[in-house]
Design a protein around this motif. Sequence first.
Motif, PDB file in Angstrom:
ATOM      1  N   THR A 271      61.189  53.038  57.649  1.00  0.00           N
ATOM      2  CA  THR A 271      62.510  51.793  57.271  1.00  0.00           C
ATOM      3  C   THR A 271      62.826  52.372  55.751  1.00  0.00           C
ATOM      4  OG1 THR A 271      61.553  49.937  58.151  1.00  0.00           O
ATOM      5  CG2 THR A 271      62.605  49.632  56.998  1.00  0.00           C
ATOM      6  N   ARG A 272      62.109  53.076  54.972  1.00  0.00           N
ATOM      7  CA  ARG A 272      62.425  53.265  53.461  1.00  0.00           C
ATOM      8  C   ARG A 272      63.935  54.594  53.808  1.00  0.00           C
ATOM      9  NH1 ARG A 272      64.075  52.336  48.252  1.00  0.00           N
ATOM     10  NH2 ARG A 272      64.061  54.405  47.480  1.00  0.00           N
ATOM     11  N   ASP A 273      63.783  55.299  54.505  1.00  0.00           N
ATOM     12  CA  ASP A 273      64.541  56.399  54.955  1.00  0.00           C
ATOM     13  C   ASP A 273      65.374  55.731  55.262  1.00  0.00           C
ATOM     14  OD1 ASP A 273      63.590  58.745  53.812  1.00  0.00           O
ATOM     15  OD2 ASP A 273      62.412  58.748  55.894  1.00  0.00           O
ATOM     16  N   LEU A 274      65.813  54.489  56.481  1.00  0.00           N
ATOM     17  CA  LEU A 274      66.588  54.106  56.952  1.00  0.00           C
ATOM     18  C   LEU A 274      67.918  53.465  55.531  1.00  0.00           C
ATOM     19  CD1 LEU A 274      68.552  53.754  59.475  1.00  0.00           C
ATOM     20  CD2 LEU A 274      66.730  51.198  59.524  1.00  0.00           C
ATOM     21  N   VAL A 275      66.911  52.693  55.375  1.00  0.00           N
ATOM     22  CA  VAL A 275      67.576  52.105  53.627  1.00  0.00           C
ATOM     23  C   VAL A 275      68.352  53.154  52.967  1.00  0.00           C
ATOM     24  CG1 VAL A 275      66.952  49.961  51.886  1.00  0.00           C
ATOM     25  CG2 VAL A 275      65.549  50.147  54.008  1.00  0.00           C
ATOM     26  N   LEU A 276      67.320  53.619  52.385  1.00  0.00           N
ATOM     27  CA  LEU A 276      68.224  54.946  51.628  1.00  0.00           C
ATOM     28  C   LEU A 276      69.916  55.659  51.839  1.00  0.00           C
ATOM     29  CD1 LEU A 276      65.464  57.056  49.961  1.00  0.00           C
ATOM     30  CD2 LEU A 276      67.405  55.889  49.199  1.00  0.00           C
ATOM     31  N   ALA A 277      68.907  55.941  53.780  1.00  0.00           N
ATOM     32  CA  ALA A 277      70.880  56.651  54.855  1.00  0.00           C
ATOM     33  C   ALA A 277      71.328  55.467  54.659  1.00  0.00           C
ATOM     34  CB  ALA A 277      69.684  56.541  55.696  1.00  0.00           C
ATOM     35  N   LEU A 278      71.291  54.336  54.911  1.00  0.00           N
ATOM     36  CA  LEU A 278      73.054  53.350  54.619  1.00  0.00           C
ATOM     37  C   LEU A 278      73.392  52.666  53.251  1.00  0.00           C
ATOM     38  CD1 LEU A 278      71.086  50.846  57.355  1.00  0.00           C
ATOM     39  CD2 LEU A 278      72.439  52.488  57.661  1.00  0.00           C
ATOM     40  N   LYS A 279      72.485  53.139  52.546  1.00  0.00           N
ATOM     41  CA  LYS A 279      73.060  53.005  50.908  1.00  0.00           C
ATOM     42  C   LYS A 279      74.833  52.960  51.138  1.00  0.00           C
ATOM     43  CE  LYS A 279      73.386  51.789  46.529  1.00  0.00           C
ATOM     44  NZ  LYS A 279      73.344  50.869  45.829  1.00  0.00           N
ATOM     45  N   VAL A 316      70.438  59.515  49.143  1.00  0.00           N
ATOM     46  CA  VAL A 316      70.187  59.009  49.990  1.00  0.00           C
ATOM     47  C   VAL A 316      70.289  60.098  51.568  1.00  0.00           C
ATOM     48  CG1 VAL A 316      71.992  58.107  50.510  1.00  0.00           C
ATOM     49  CG2 VAL A 316      71.702  57.496  48.572  1.00  0.00           C
ATOM     50  N   GLU A 317      71.232  61.599  50.378  1.00  0.00           N
ATOM     51  CA  GLU A 317      71.657  62.738  51.702  1.00  0.00           C
ATOM     52  C   GLU A 317      70.087  63.340  51.756  1.00  0.00           C
ATOM     53  OE1 GLU A 317      73.856  64.872  48.760  1.00  0.00           O
ATOM     54  OE2 GLU A 317      75.978  64.477  49.402  1.00  0.00           O
ATOM     55  N   ALA A 318      68.902  63.430  51.641  1.00  0.00           N
ATOM     56  CA  ALA A 318      67.815  63.877  51.936  1.00  0.00           C
ATOM     57  C   ALA A 318      67.597  62.825  53.162  1.00  0.00           C
ATOM     58  CB  ALA A 318      66.938  63.889  50.664  1.00  0.00           C
ATOM     59  N   ALA A 319      67.634  61.069  53.097  1.00  0.00           N
ATOM     60  CA  ALA A 319      67.113  60.791  53.596  1.00  0.00           C
ATOM     61  C   ALA A 319      68.549  60.621  55.101  1.00  0.00           C
ATOM     62  CB  ALA A 319      67.272  58.979  52.953  1.00  0.00           C
ATOM     63  N   GLN A 320      69.969  60.712  54.785  1.00  0.00           N
ATOM     64  CA  GLN A 320      69.911  60.706  55.948  1.00  0.00           C
ATOM     65  C   GLN A 320      70.009  62.162  57.164  1.00  0.00           C
ATOM     66  OE1 GLN A 320      74.019  61.115  54.616  1.00  0.00           O
ATOM     67  NE2 GLN A 320      74.499  58.677  54.848  1.00  0.00           N
ATOM     68  N   LYS A 322      66.802  63.779  57.259  1.00  0.00           N
ATOM     69  CA  LYS A 322      65.785  63.553  58.101  1.00  0.00           C
ATOM     70  C   LYS A 322      66.069  62.551  59.117  1.00  0.00           C
ATOM     71  CE  LYS A 322      61.831  62.299  53.786  1.00  0.00           C
ATOM     72  NZ  LYS A 322      61.293  62.219  53.339  1.00  0.00           N
ATOM     73  N   ILE A 323      66.207  61.537  58.922  1.00  0.00           N
ATOM     74  CA  ILE A 323      66.850  61.211  60.071  1.00  0.00           C
ATOM     75  C   ILE A 323      68.105  62.120  61.133  1.00  0.00           C
ATOM     76  CG2 ILE A 323      68.643  58.786  60.839  1.00  0.00           C
ATOM     77  CD1 ILE A 323      68.281  57.782  58.582  1.00  0.00           C
ATOM     78  N   VAL A 324      68.949  62.964  60.539  1.00  0.00           N
ATOM     79  CA  VAL A 324      69.489  63.670  61.494  1.00  0.00           C
ATOM     80  C   VAL A 324      68.877  64.900  62.317  1.00  0.00           C
ATOM     81  CG1 VAL A 324      71.066  66.120  61.569  1.00  0.00           C
ATOM     82  CG2 VAL A 324      72.142  63.191  60.185  1.00  0.00           C
ATOM     83  N   ASP A 325      68.181  65.176  61.679  1.00  0.00           N
ATOM     84  CA  ASP A 325      66.468  66.185  61.749  1.00  0.00           C
ATOM     85  C   ASP A 325      66.273  65.506  62.869  1.00  0.00           C
ATOM     86  OD1 ASP A 325      67.625  68.033  60.439  1.00  0.00           O
ATOM     87  OD2 ASP A 325      65.907  67.955  59.254  1.00  0.00           O
ATOM     88  N   THR A 326      65.828  63.686  63.426  1.00  0.00           N
ATOM     89  CA  THR A 326      65.183  63.631  64.555  1.00  0.00           C
ATOM     90  C   THR A 326      65.857  63.356  65.204  1.00  0.00           C
ATOM     91  OG1 THR A 326      64.000  62.088  62.077  1.00  0.00           O
ATOM     92  CG2 THR A 326      64.246  61.240  64.551  1.00  0.00           C
ATOM     93  N   ILE A 327      67.204  62.944  64.881  1.00  0.00           N
ATOM     94  CA  ILE A 327      68.064  63.013  66.389  1.00  0.00           C
ATOM     95  C   ILE A 327      67.749  64.614  67.170  1.00  0.00           C
ATOM     96  CG2 ILE A 327      70.314  62.572  66.304  1.00  0.00           C
ATOM     97  CD1 ILE A 327      70.545  60.286  64.539  1.00  0.00           C
ATOM     98  N   LYS A 328      68.082  65.738  65.933  1.00  0.00           N
ATOM     99  CA  LYS A 328      68.397  66.489  66.731  1.00  0.00           C
ATOM    100  C   LYS A 328      66.952  66.752  67.448  1.00  0.00           C
ATOM    101  CE  LYS A 328      71.260  69.043  67.093  1.00  0.00           C
ATOM    102  NZ  LYS A 328      72.227  69.252  68.096  1.00  0.00           N
TER     103      LYS A 328
END
Length: 348
Positions: A271-279, A316-320, A322-328
């Motif tokens: 959740t913390r990564d998601l919030v940061l990524a959406l900033k 923020v970019e690091a959080a995004q 992480k999510i991109v890596d998860t998606i791939k």
Amino acid sequence: MAKKQEEQQISKIKSASQLSGRQKAAVLLMTMDVDTAAQILKNLEISEVEQLSVEITNFKDLSQDIIEEVIEEFYQLISASNYLVEGGIEYAQVLLEKTYGLDRAKEIMEKIRVLTTVKGFTVLKKTDPQQLANFLAKEHPQTIALILSHLMPEQSAEVLAEFSHELRGDTIMRIATLGKVSPQIVSEVENVVDQIAEGTMSQDLTSTGGYQLVANILNKSNTANAKSMLELIEEQDEEMALEIKRKMFLFEDIVQIDDRGIQRVLRDVDTRDLVLALKIADEKVKQKIYKNMSERAATVVQEELEFMGPVKLKEVEAAQMKIVDTIKLLEEQEEIVIGGKGGEDVFI
């Protein structure tokens, strides 16, 4: 926002040497009367007209000195072309040296040589991918890589699909690592381009290719071919493969994933990564995320975003990322499907 940043970058330009070729073309068009500029645009592809239009709209308060530099460079290139037609390359070289000096003459002749080769690439862009693959298959992979790096990603993907598994892998690795190219390779490329142009139907050739180009090509390839080429890269350089994977999918591309896929991704995201990524995310991205969360979970994320103080952009970019890596990873495991891929997957 992006337009404002572009205008700010242009306002910092102090010399024509800082302008790209496309920007110089835009400056030239701006100095012409409307009818003349329109006649020139009629001879360009619609995509080229759109790109030039964007450059023109970005120019504000460009100094007269820079405009005159661009016009002078254009005049020098036209003069050199005329000398070349009149008496060949040696005649042109001598006249240019007498007019502009040795160093400037060499620079102008190099640009003429590159522009001549680019015309050949224009022919290649209209060549059937299968026919082009047949011509290129007998060339050295480094030569093939340099040529494909100047074509549209869609066409490059189709050409690569025609190659053998081994040649495809070797070529895509070389595209990823293209940097400064030796004059010998450039000369070989010119010969190959001329042969293909004659038989079937720069841009600066010294620095092209790279991870982003490979990512674009793989994005336009069908899933099987893209996966195969990535595996070949990974066998030789895991770090390179990871960087290419990241460039194949940007955080903003989340909107291309269907709702079921988004829900699967969210199960593996902190959740913390998601919030940061959406900033700093686009509103479309936020809405895509919110509609695939429970009402309570979406409210929590929105409240955290609202009350979040200033954070470092790199966080923020690091959080995004992480999510991109998860998606791939989920895509590789075939748990989700990302829209916009080239080719067609067969569903049964």
